[in-house]
Write a protein that holds these residues in place. Structure first.
Motif, short mmCIF file in Angstrom:
data_model
loop_
_atom_site.label_atom_id
_atom_site.label_comp_id
_atom_site.label_asym_id
_atom_site.label_seq_id
_atom_site.Cartn_x
_atom_site.Cartn_y
_atom_site.Cartn_z
N ILE A 23 0.84 -1.20 0.00
CA ILE A 23 0.00 0.00 0.00
C ILE A 23 0.87 1.25 0.00
O ILE A 23 0.59 2.21 -0.74
CB ILE A 23 -1.01 -0.03 1.17
CG1 ILE A 23 -2.06 -1.12 0.89
CG2 ILE A 23 -1.67 1.33 1.38
CD1 ILE A 23 -3.04 -1.36 1.98
N ALA A 24 1.94 1.27 0.77
CA ALA A 24 2.85 2.42 0.77
C ALA A 24 3.48 2.60 -0.61
O ALA A 24 3.58 3.72 -1.12
CB ALA A 24 3.94 2.24 1.83
N PHE A 25 3.89 1.50 -1.22
CA PHE A 25 4.47 1.53 -2.56
C PHE A 25 3.46 2.09 -3.57
O PHE A 25 3.77 2.97 -4.37
CB PHE A 25 4.91 0.12 -2.96
CG PHE A 25 5.51 0.01 -4.32
CD1 PHE A 25 6.84 0.36 -4.54
CD2 PHE A 25 4.77 -0.44 -5.40
CE1 PHE A 25 7.41 0.26 -5.81
CE2 PHE A 25 5.32 -0.55 -6.67
CZ PHE A 25 6.65 -0.20 -6.87
N ALA A 26 2.24 1.59 -3.52
CA ALA A 26 1.19 2.02 -4.46
C ALA A 26 0.84 3.50 -4.23
O ALA A 26 0.60 4.24 -5.19
CB ALA A 26 -0.05 1.15 -4.31
N LEU A 27 0.79 3.94 -2.99
CA LEU A 27 0.48 5.34 -2.70
C LEU A 27 1.56 6.28 -3.23
O LEU A 27 1.25 7.39 -3.65
CB LEU A 27 0.29 5.55 -1.19
CG LEU A 27 -1.03 5.06 -0.62
CD1 LEU A 27 -1.01 5.09 0.91
CD2 LEU A 27 -2.20 5.88 -1.15
N ASP A 28 2.80 5.83 -3.23
CA ASP A 28 3.89 6.64 -3.79
C ASP A 28 3.73 6.83 -5.30
O ASP A 28 4.16 7.83 -5.85
CB ASP A 28 5.25 6.01 -3.51
CG ASP A 28 5.71 6.20 -2.07
OD1 ASP A 28 5.15 7.09 -1.39
OD2 ASP A 28 6.62 5.47 -1.64
N TYR A 29 3.13 5.87 -5.95
CA TYR A 29 3.01 5.88 -7.41
C TYR A 29 1.73 6.56 -7.91
O TYR A 29 1.73 7.23 -8.92
CB TYR A 29 3.06 4.44 -7.93
CG TYR A 29 2.65 4.31 -9.37
CD1 TYR A 29 3.51 4.70 -10.39
CD2 TYR A 29 1.41 3.79 -9.71
CE1 TYR A 29 3.13 4.58 -11.72
CE2 TYR A 29 1.04 3.68 -11.03
CZ TYR A 29 1.89 4.07 -12.03
OH TYR A 29 1.52 3.97 -13.34
N THR A 30 0.65 6.39 -7.20
CA THR A 30 -0.66 6.79 -7.70
C THR A 30 -0.81 8.29 -7.90
O THR A 30 -0.18 9.08 -7.21
CB THR A 30 -1.78 6.27 -6.78
OG1 THR A 30 -3.04 6.50 -7.41
CG2 THR A 30 -1.76 6.97 -5.43
N THR A 31 -1.66 8.65 -8.86
CA THR A 31 -1.99 10.06 -9.06
C THR A 31 -3.21 10.44 -8.24
O THR A 31 -3.52 11.61 -8.10
CB THR A 31 -2.29 10.34 -10.55
OG1 THR A 31 -3.34 9.48 -10.98
CG2 THR A 31 -1.03 10.13 -11.40
N ILE A 71 2.46 -3.58 -12.34
CA ILE A 71 2.51 -2.49 -13.31
C ILE A 71 1.43 -1.45 -13.11
O ILE A 71 1.58 -0.30 -13.51
CB ILE A 71 2.47 -3.00 -14.77
CG1 ILE A 71 1.18 -3.76 -15.03
CG2 ILE A 71 3.70 -3.83 -15.07
CD1 ILE A 71 0.98 -4.12 -16.49
N LEU A 72 0.33 -1.83 -12.46
CA LEU A 72 -0.74 -0.87 -12.21
C LEU A 72 -0.55 -0.15 -10.88
O LEU A 72 -1.37 0.68 -10.51
CB LEU A 72 -2.10 -1.59 -12.23
CG LEU A 72 -2.43 -2.29 -13.55
CD1 LEU A 72 -3.71 -3.10 -13.43
CD2 LEU A 72 -2.54 -1.27 -14.68
N HIS A 73 0.54 -0.47 -10.20
CA HIS A 73 0.80 0.14 -8.89
C HIS A 73 2.22 0.67 -8.75
O HIS A 73 2.70 0.87 -7.65
CB HIS A 73 0.51 -0.88 -7.79
CG HIS A 73 -0.93 -1.27 -7.73
ND1 HIS A 73 -1.44 -2.33 -8.45
CD2 HIS A 73 -1.97 -0.70 -7.07
CE1 HIS A 73 -2.73 -2.41 -8.22
NE2 HIS A 73 -3.08 -1.45 -7.39
N GLY A 74 2.92 0.88 -9.87
CA GLY A 74 4.21 1.55 -9.77
C GLY A 74 5.40 0.84 -10.36
O GLY A 74 6.40 1.48 -10.65
#
Length: 152
Positions: A23-31, A71-74
């Motif tokens: 979740i931390a990784f995905a939050l860093d990537y998401t717009t 790929i959809l999360h960073g």
């Protein structure tokens, strides 16, 4: 990135730490940190959820084991590589049967990157039944079938 936690017992500390890391990784990537694609076995990266809902889903429904390349999360998307003068795609080690679908979703995401609400609307429309009261065929299914028929 270590993903061994994905196969651990959902009650284990390793799994809990892995979910938090994901979740931390995905939050860093998401717009849009308010709504992200959920990689649980129920949503399969087709539904947007809050990070709290994603965390709940990953514990209650488990992480989709086929989603190995995030790929959809960073994580970086497979790139083109040159082999003997020909351009080919480097295949991602993920869903064999769903590779085209993931590529289509990624392309749509890239197209709508500046307008996440439109992308979310697109994914929600994809789940809507084509016929009232009939859930077997969705709008997305009909579009894909039309595309397949045109391409053959």
């Amino acid at each position: 990135m270590d993903k061994s936690w994905m196969t651990k017992d959902r009650l284990s500390k390793e799994y809990a730490n892995g979910v938090d890391m994901f979740i931390a990784f995905a939050l860093d990537y998401t717009t849009n940190p308010e709504r992200m694609l959920c990689p649980c076995q129920g949503c399969l990266n087709l539904k947007f959820q809050t990070s709290i809902e994603i965390k709940y889903h990953l514990f209650s429904k488990s992480f989709d084991q086929r989603y190995q390349k995030w790929i959809l999360h960073g994580e970086s998307y497979p790139t083109r590589a040159s082999t003997s003068g020909k351009t080919t795609f480097v295949k991602a080690p993920m869903y064999e049967e769903d590779a085209n679908m993931v590529e289509m979703v990624h392309d749509a995401f890239e197209f709508y990157k500046e307008d996440p609400k439109s992308f979310q609307s697109l994914l929600e429309d994809a789940e809507k039944p084509l016929f009232l009261g009939r859930t077997k065929y969705t709008k997305l299914f009909a579009l894909i079938m039309m595309f397949v028929d045109i391409g053959t």
